[in-house]
Design an enzyme around this catalytic site. Structure first.
Site, PDB file in Angstrom:
ATOM      1  N   SER A  20      52.204  35.211  53.386  1.00  0.00           N
ATOM      2  CA  SER A  20      53.505  35.020  54.031  1.00  0.00           C
ATOM      3  C   SER A  20      53.289  34.787  55.512  1.00  0.00           C
ATOM      4  O   SER A  20      52.352  35.329  56.111  1.00  0.00           O
ATOM      5  CB  SER A  20      54.356  36.267  53.809  1.00  0.00           C
ATOM      6  OG  SER A  20      55.355  36.357  54.799  1.00  0.00           O
ATOM      7  N   GLU A  68      55.097  29.654  40.762  1.00  0.00           N
ATOM      8  CA  GLU A  68      56.497  29.383  41.122  1.00  0.00           C
ATOM      9  C   GLU A  68      56.770  27.884  41.217  1.00  0.00           C
ATOM     10  O   GLU A  68      57.803  27.393  40.762  1.00  0.00           O
ATOM     11  CB  GLU A  68      56.823  30.053  42.458  1.00  0.00           C
ATOM     12  CG  GLU A  68      56.828  31.570  42.359  1.00  0.00           C
ATOM     13  CD  GLU A  68      56.927  32.215  43.731  1.00  0.00           C
ATOM     14  OE1 GLU A  68      57.991  32.721  44.062  1.00  0.00           O
ATOM     15  OE2 GLU A  68      55.936  32.186  44.486  1.00  0.00           O
ATOM     16  N   LYS A  96      51.918  40.448  52.194  1.00  0.00           N
ATOM     17  CA  LYS A  96      52.288  39.643  51.022  1.00  0.00           C
ATOM     18  C   LYS A  96      51.138  38.844  50.420  1.00  0.00           C
ATOM     19  O   LYS A  96      50.290  38.311  51.129  1.00  0.00           O
ATOM     20  CB  LYS A  96      53.417  38.656  51.379  1.00  0.00           C
ATOM     21  CG  LYS A  96      54.752  39.282  51.589  1.00  0.00           C
ATOM     22  CD  LYS A  96      55.295  40.035  50.374  1.00  0.00           C
ATOM     23  CE  LYS A  96      55.739  39.104  49.267  1.00  0.00           C
ATOM     24  NZ  LYS A  96      56.936  38.355  49.625  1.00  0.00           N
ATOM     25  N   HIS A 124      63.939  41.480  25.030  1.00  0.00           N
ATOM     26  CA  HIS A 124      64.927  41.751  26.094  1.00  0.00           C
ATOM     27  C   HIS A 124      64.251  42.284  27.360  1.00  0.00           C
ATOM     28  O   HIS A 124      64.870  43.008  28.134  1.00  0.00           O
ATOM     29  CB  HIS A 124      66.006  42.746  25.631  1.00  0.00           C
ATOM     30  CG  HIS A 124      66.602  42.411  24.301  1.00  0.00           C
ATOM     31  ND1 HIS A 124      67.757  41.685  24.155  1.00  0.00           N
ATOM     32  CD2 HIS A 124      66.169  42.672  23.030  1.00  0.00           C
ATOM     33  CE1 HIS A 124      68.026  41.529  22.862  1.00  0.00           C
ATOM     34  NE2 HIS A 124      67.072  42.117  22.146  1.00  0.00           N
TER      35      HIS A 124
END
Ligand code: ARG
Length: 471
Positions: free
Chosen positions: A282, A295, A288, A161
């Site tokens: 970024s 992804e 960033k 979980h």
């Protein structure tokens, strides 16, 4: 028809010129280019057989062979002049062959239809794709294995979980992916075996009246068997569905790995960092560093599942045998294979360069609540029923949590007040390395078990590579 255009292969029946928009809509030539090696090999094998059964003279056969070799060369060099009415790779090759070999070229299509030809080409492609995918999986498994070897003693929390659950080693966690990938190897191997059947000789759907030697062609092309039913042979794309399904599930596995890379590289987790070479920045936020590879792989998983769905939907309403809908199989299969293969390749590299933050993992695993089950099992070994011991330890966790302490802070007196079954050695349970050592039976995260897992997968990866054989 413009003067310079070659007549369509069906010009005898349909006298009028095809509308350009129909020509464009129905063409599959761009996608078909990938089939060329199989198409040429299939035609060479078919021509050799036609020669052997006396349909082609040796001179005609020779003219066809040198014509096909030249065409293959022209396409490879980019000098092949495609024409707008080259509907697909089969008609383009035949058109050019007649230009090069004269009337002999027109004999190549004897006893053959594009229906059995295209599916033969696709099966040849599919066999090669299965081999490439299998070897790419083995490479990723090897990369994971190498990292696992480094981290047998790296303790981290295992999760359920997404809550800290019990201690595991990073090696054990990485080897979970190796096992998933091993099942993918199996699925692709199964799919490959069902690709290994030759449709040629099935003609449009009902074979041929000529004495074609299908076995000889199959041997020549390296197929294990000839198809048993000519209708099924031209209508079947199950093999493409199976490969796409294996790719979709494999991508789901890779996507789960990628999700963990994304999650673990957050400041919140901090379990892993990416070298600059494998991260992106970024355009606006100077601080960033993003895990875009992981992804995109996660995102492309949807594309591969989409290809599988496209193939299933393409087939679901088709009456037997061939229908033009089947031309759409190639987009879906090629894309599923390409995306899966490139994802395997990039992840093989990414896994090799990941920087695991061992100290961060270790301190996350130092939370002694992760050993609550160990304490409950200690009581079981001292004769307490598990449900009872679960309650005793649960109460202890609640008490320590509310008072800002941990299980490791509980004194022997407190343990013994909770249950007289506790002995002084309970205090020794809170050593995390000891916790891993207690889990050392087959399949568990302890170091000997992990060493056995490493041996097992090393052998499996070697077997995969050996079974794939030379190209
Ligand atoms: N380009 C077609 C395909 O990809 C080849 C077979 C066409 N056959 C036909 N009878 N129209 O499926």
């Amino acid at each position: 028809m413009p003067d310079d255009a070659t007549p369509k292969v069906w010009a005898g029946r349909l006298g009028d010129e095809t509308s350009p928009i129909v020509e464009e809509y129905t063409a599959g030539i761009d996608v078909d280019l990938r089939l060329l090696p199989g198409d040429i090999a299939g035609s060479l094998a078919h021509a050799a057989m036609l020669n052997a059964i006396g349909v082609l003279t040796s001179a005609e056969h020779d003219a066809i062979v040198s014509g096909l070799e030249r065409i293959s060369d022209e396409i490879k060099r980019g000098t092949f002049a495609f024409q707008p009415n080259d509907e697909d790779i089969h008609t383009a090759v035949e058109r050019r062959l007649v230009e090069l070999a004269g009337p002999a070229g027109g004999k190549l299509h004897t006893g053959r239809s594009r229906n059995d030809q295209v599916v033969t080409d696709l099966r040849l492609y599919a066999k090669g794709a299965c081999r490439d995918l299998t070897l790419a999986i083995a490479d990723l498994q090897s990369a994971l294995l190498l990292r696992a070897e480094e981290h047998i003693a790296t303790v981290m929390p295992g999760y359920t979980h997404l809550q800290r659950a019990q201690p595991v080693s990073l090696a054990h966690h990485l080897l979970a992916y190796v096992e998933m990938l091993q099942r993918d190897v199996g699925r692709i191997g199964d799919a490959r075996a069902r690709c290994d059947v030759m449709p040629l000789g099935s003609g449009a759907l009902a074979g041929s009246t000529l004495p074609l030697d299908r076995e000889a062609v199959a041997r020549d092309l390296g197929f294990a068997a000839v198809s048993a039913n000519s209708i099924d042979a031209v209508a079947d794309r199950d093999f493409a569905v199976e490969i796409a399904a294996a790719c979709a599930l494999l991508m789901v596995h890779l996507s789960r790995l990628c999700e963990e890379i994304v999650l673990w590289s957050t400041s919140e987790f901090g379990f892993v960092s990416l070298p600059d070479t494998h991260a992106t920045g970024s355009s606006i936020m100077p601080q960033k560093k993003n895990p875009d590879v992981a992804e995109l792989a996660r995102g492309r998983t949807g594309r591969v599942a989409g290809s599988l769905t496209a193939l299933l939907m393409m087939l679901k309403g088709l009456p037997l045998a061939y229908n033009r809908d089947l031309q759409e199989d190639k987009h879906a299969l090629f894309d599923a294979v390409d995306v899966t293969r490139s994802t395997l390749e990039v992840l093989t590299e990414l896994v090799a360069v990941l920087r695991f933050n061992v100290d961060t993992m270790r301190s996350a695993a130092a939370d002694s609540a992760l050993l609550a089950t160990d304490v409950a099992e200690y009581l079981v070994q001292h004769g307490i029923p598990f449900r009872e011991s679960h309650r005793i330890i649960g109460e202890m966790v609640r008490r320590t949590t509310t008072s800002g302490r941990t299980l490791a802070d509980v004194t022997l007196t407190e343990w013994q007040a909770a249950s007289p079954a506790f002995e002084p050695d309970v205090l020794g349970l809170f050593d995390i390395a000891g916790a891993l050592n207690r889990r050392d039976r087959p399949g568990e995260p302890g170091p000997s078990s992990v060493a056995a897992q490493l041996d097992r997968v090393r052998t499996l990866i070697d077997e995969t590579r050996r079974a794939a054989g030379p190209e």
